[in-house]
Design a protein around this motif. Structure first.
Motif, mmCIF file in Angstrom:
data_model
loop_
_atom_site.group_PDB
_atom_site.id
_atom_site.type_symbol
_atom_site.label_atom_id
_atom_site.label_comp_id
_atom_site.label_asym_id
_atom_site.label_seq_id
_atom_site.Cartn_x
_atom_site.Cartn_y
_atom_site.Cartn_z
ATOM 1 N N ASN A 640 0.825 -1.210 0.000
ATOM 2 C CA ASN A 640 0.000 0.000 0.000
ATOM 3 C C ASN A 640 0.857 1.256 0.000
ATOM 4 O O ASN A 640 1.919 1.301 0.619
ATOM 5 N N LYS A 641 0.368 2.296 -0.690
ATOM 6 C CA LYS A 641 1.051 3.591 -0.723
ATOM 7 C C LYS A 641 0.396 4.528 0.281
ATOM 8 O O LYS A 641 -0.824 4.531 0.438
ATOM 9 N N TYR A 642 1.227 5.344 0.943
ATOM 10 C CA TYR A 642 0.733 6.270 1.958
ATOM 11 C C TYR A 642 1.347 7.651 1.756
ATOM 12 O O TYR A 642 2.509 7.774 1.353
ATOM 13 N N SER A 643 0.542 8.670 2.071
ATOM 14 C CA SER A 643 1.041 10.046 2.084
ATOM 15 C C SER A 643 0.171 10.841 3.056
ATOM 16 O O SER A 643 -0.931 10.419 3.433
ATOM 17 N N GLY A 644 0.667 12.008 3.468
ATOM 18 C CA GLY A 644 -0.094 12.843 4.388
ATOM 19 C C GLY A 644 -0.267 12.176 5.741
ATOM 20 O O GLY A 644 0.622 11.468 6.229
ATOM 21 N N LYS A 645 -1.421 12.383 6.359
ATOM 22 C CA LYS A 645 -1.678 11.820 7.676
ATOM 23 C C LYS A 645 -2.072 10.352 7.537
ATOM 24 O O LYS A 645 -3.032 10.020 6.841
ATOM 25 N N VAL A 646 -1.335 9.481 8.212
ATOM 26 C CA VAL A 646 -1.567 8.040 8.136
ATOM 27 C C VAL A 646 -2.031 7.551 9.506
ATOM 28 O O VAL A 646 -1.364 7.785 10.519
ATOM 29 N N GLU A 647 -3.180 6.889 9.527
ATOM 30 C CA GLU A 647 -3.720 6.344 10.771
ATOM 31 C C GLU A 647 -3.154 4.942 11.000
ATOM 32 O O GLU A 647 -3.093 4.131 10.083
#
Length: 658
Positions: A640-647
């Motif tokens: 999975n790709k993530y950016s910004g605020k990650v929970e």
């Protein structure tokens, strides 16, 4: 020879005691290890009586069989010296090998780590078994490493040999008894000695604090010599990495203890609500060596001995607990133990298999973690924890606090952990927790809290040069106020801080009831506690006293001074978490370092190396958390790709690569 590189890291391992089981069980155990993804087994650490049933008669055949079977299954071996559990024939031959208590009672056979590290006979028989094992197994390429002994502590032996060597320690350090008397101010209470032969090991609860302090240092040196002796023997026969498994929970000087080791080995056990505390200890052991450390023991679930006082740990705890050492710079997670003992000590301790051979409820978590280690191996092995922040923490100051603290009931590790380390990691920074010998050149921001004495080798000179060259130093409170033997200064309050930073202390005072009120420059309230060092205020004062005893009003308790190309922040009190966060933000900006914006109890570990750059993040308090990423990253575990605020969900782990 050693083919450590032929075994895929990070390791998932377990302590295995084949001497506990019928030989017919070993093939089954190993098959289940393969099923769980176990890649390393730790053997022989308590097996002295099996290895040397009678004096000088050695039996290594059973060890060879176990190594053969483990190797055939692709499992590497961490081989241990068994010196923590000497057989009864040794204590029968030489009853003085066991620790002599301050009550005059000799420890009896039936425990472990109960022998005196200075006893001539214990040392000699330890030498013999270690040399025989090294000769037998030192060239075996299937042995990926060696562990010396087990979890050495300061145990306080009072035997004649310890007393003689303690006197020699004092004579070597102080030269003459007159110099010792003068250094400790022994005219007070008529405590002068006329010769070193009169000095006894301290046994009274309220004995001279300098004597008690020196005895703690002596014990640490004794253990270091004992571990070093074994390392020297092993080094002659093996190229496999050598270590000694530790639990740094007392005042042992672990820098010196592990000096002759190649690799740092560390054991830990924790309740779920205290798991976050292990971040500190991994950050502490990581800087010791320029290679990944090994977590040699942790629990899959509950701890226990003859009984357990713990509860079922939540789903996900085993996984994140296993990931924690790898996230913070290690290359192994090893469980204690593989299969719970069926009798004797610790038969209620959690494991991977029950005594019956049936998997425990956490078996799936172990296998899942092993699979994730395998998937992330290239990134983990090709990167290191990347930090520009350090926090000083030394055994000298631990022992000084234990023998002559500043305020009753205030102890070193909780002070550092709660009041400095926790705010630093809550700021999204990853610190190294370093000893006095560590080179400072790789850091931009340094904290030296509660360092009663900075008088450790050339530490003060190196700090001064580092600051003058551009480093930002946050020092205090309770720092630089004692010399190396724990006495105060008679002509100044600090050793070097006033002259170096260009400040002058006016007063010092305890305040455990909040009588002193303070505020930031500009009028915003500031909260300190317990202890105040108060300086003459000038334009560099950041926090000053507004209420309290009249002569204290207007004095500064937080001050920042420019020194050379760097800065010194002097903390004269223990700030609240909110105020410490502000100080960290100011100092970080000055140093040019930045953390991640986080919510919750997270482990945030920036990584960099030949495998690229990234970030490993984990939640370690069974509660939701979040992190604000500075750029897009991909989780190696899921893709999975993530950016910004990650929970992050409770106990979540993300291995993020740029």
């Amino acid at each position: 020879m050693n083919n450590l590189d032929n075994y895929k890291k990070p390791f998932i391992g377990a302590a295995y005691y084949p001497e506990d089981w019928d030989e017919s069980e070993i093939d089954y155990d190993i098959s289940k290890m393969n099923e769980a993804g176990v890649t390393c087994a730790r053997i022989a650490e308590f097996a002295w009586s099996r290895l040397e049933p009678t004096p000088g008669n050695y039996d290594f055949a059973w060890v060879h069989k176990v190594i053969d079977k483990l190797s055939a299954a692709g499992i590497g071996v961490l081989l241990c010296t068994p010196t923590a559990t000497p057989p009864i024939w040794l204590s029968q031959m030489y009853p003085d090998v066991t620790v002599l208590g301050s009550n005059g009672i000799q420890t009896r056979h039936g425990g472990r780590r109960h022998c005196c590290s200075n006893n001539t006979h214990y040392i000699e028989y330890s030498r013999r078994i270690v040399e025989k094992m090294a000769q037998e197994f030192g060239s075996d390429e299937r042995i990926i490493g060696w562990q010396i002994d087990n979890e050495i502590y300061l145990q306080g032996c009072n035997c004649p040999e310890c007393e003689t060597l303690f006197r020699e320690h004092l004579k070597k350090k102080y030269g003459t008894v007159e110099n010792l008397n003068k250094s400790w101010n022994l005219t007070l209470w008529s405590q002068e000695y006329s010769s070193f032969s009169e000095i006894r090991i301290p046994a009274n609860a309220w004995h001279n604090p300098h004597l008690r302090f020196e005895y703690l240092l002596f014990q640490s040196d004794s253990h270091s010599n004992y571990i070093g002796m074994q390392a020297d023997i092993l080094r002659k026969y093996t190229k496999a990495p050598i270590g000694t498994d530790t639990m740094p929970v007392d005042g042992v000087d672990y820098e010196t203890l592990t000096e002759k080791c190649d690799i740092i080995q560390y054991n830990h056990y924790d309740h779920p609500h205290e798991l976050h505390r292990q971040r500190f200890w991994y950050d502490f052991i990581r800087p010791f060596k320029d290679r990944p450390f090994w977590n040699t023991e942790t629990s899959t679930c509950w701890n226990g001995s003859e009984a357990t006082g713990q509860n079922l740990k939540p789903y996900g705890f085993c996984r994140v607990n296993s990931w924690m050492p790898v996230i913070l710079g290690g290359e192994s997670a090893m469980y204690w133990l593989w299969r719970t003992h069926w009798a004797g000590h610790e038969l209620m301790h959690g494991s991977v298999l029950a005594p019956s051979g049936r998997p425990l409820h956490i078996f799936e978590e172990v296998a899942r973690t092993a699979s994730e280690f395998d998937k992330c191996a290239d990134f983990i092995n090709g990167t290191k924890v990347d930090t520009q922040v350090a926090i000083h923490f030394t055994s000298l100051n631990w022992n000084m606090f234990d023998t002559q603290s500043v305020i009753t009931g205030v102890h070193y590790h909780p002070l550092v952990y709660s009041n400095v380390y926790t705010p630093v990691v809550n700021a999204g920074l990853r610190p190294d927790v370093i000893g006095a010998k560590k080179d400072l050149s790789g850091y931009k921001l340094l904290f030296s809290p509660f360092m009663l004495s900075l008088d450790q080798g050339d530490l003060t000179e190196r700090i001064q040069k580092w600051v003058e060259d551009g480093g930002v130093w946050v020092v205090g409170p309770m720092s630089d106020i004692r010399n190396s033997v724990g006495t105060r200064f008679t002509n100044r309050p600090y050793n070097m801080l006033e002259s170096f930073a260009g400040v002058r202390q006016a007063y010092e005072a305890p305040d455990r009831e909040g009588l002193i009120k303070t505020e930031w420059k500009g009028g915003e309230g500031f909260t300190g506690k317990d202890w105040y060092e108060l300086f003459e205020a000038d334009e560099d004062a950041l926090v000053t006293v507004t209420e309290g005893y009249p002569t204290l009003i207007g004095k500064a308790t937080v001050i920042c001074k420019k020194v050379g190309k760097g800065k010194v922040y002097i903390l004269g009190t223990i700030p609240s978490a909110e105020d410490m966060a502000k100080i960290i933000a100011l100092a970080s900006a000055d140093a040019g370092v930045s953390g991640y914006e986080i919510e919750g109890t997270l482990i945030v570990s920036p990584r960099a190396g030949e495998a690229g750059e990234g970030l490993i993040v984990a939640e370690c308090n069974n509660a939701a958390g979040s992190i604000l990423l500075k750029e897009e990253m991909t989780d190696i575990i899921t893709g999975n790709k993530y950016s910004g605020k990650v929970e992050l969900a409770p106990y979540d782990v993300l291995v993020l690569k740029k």
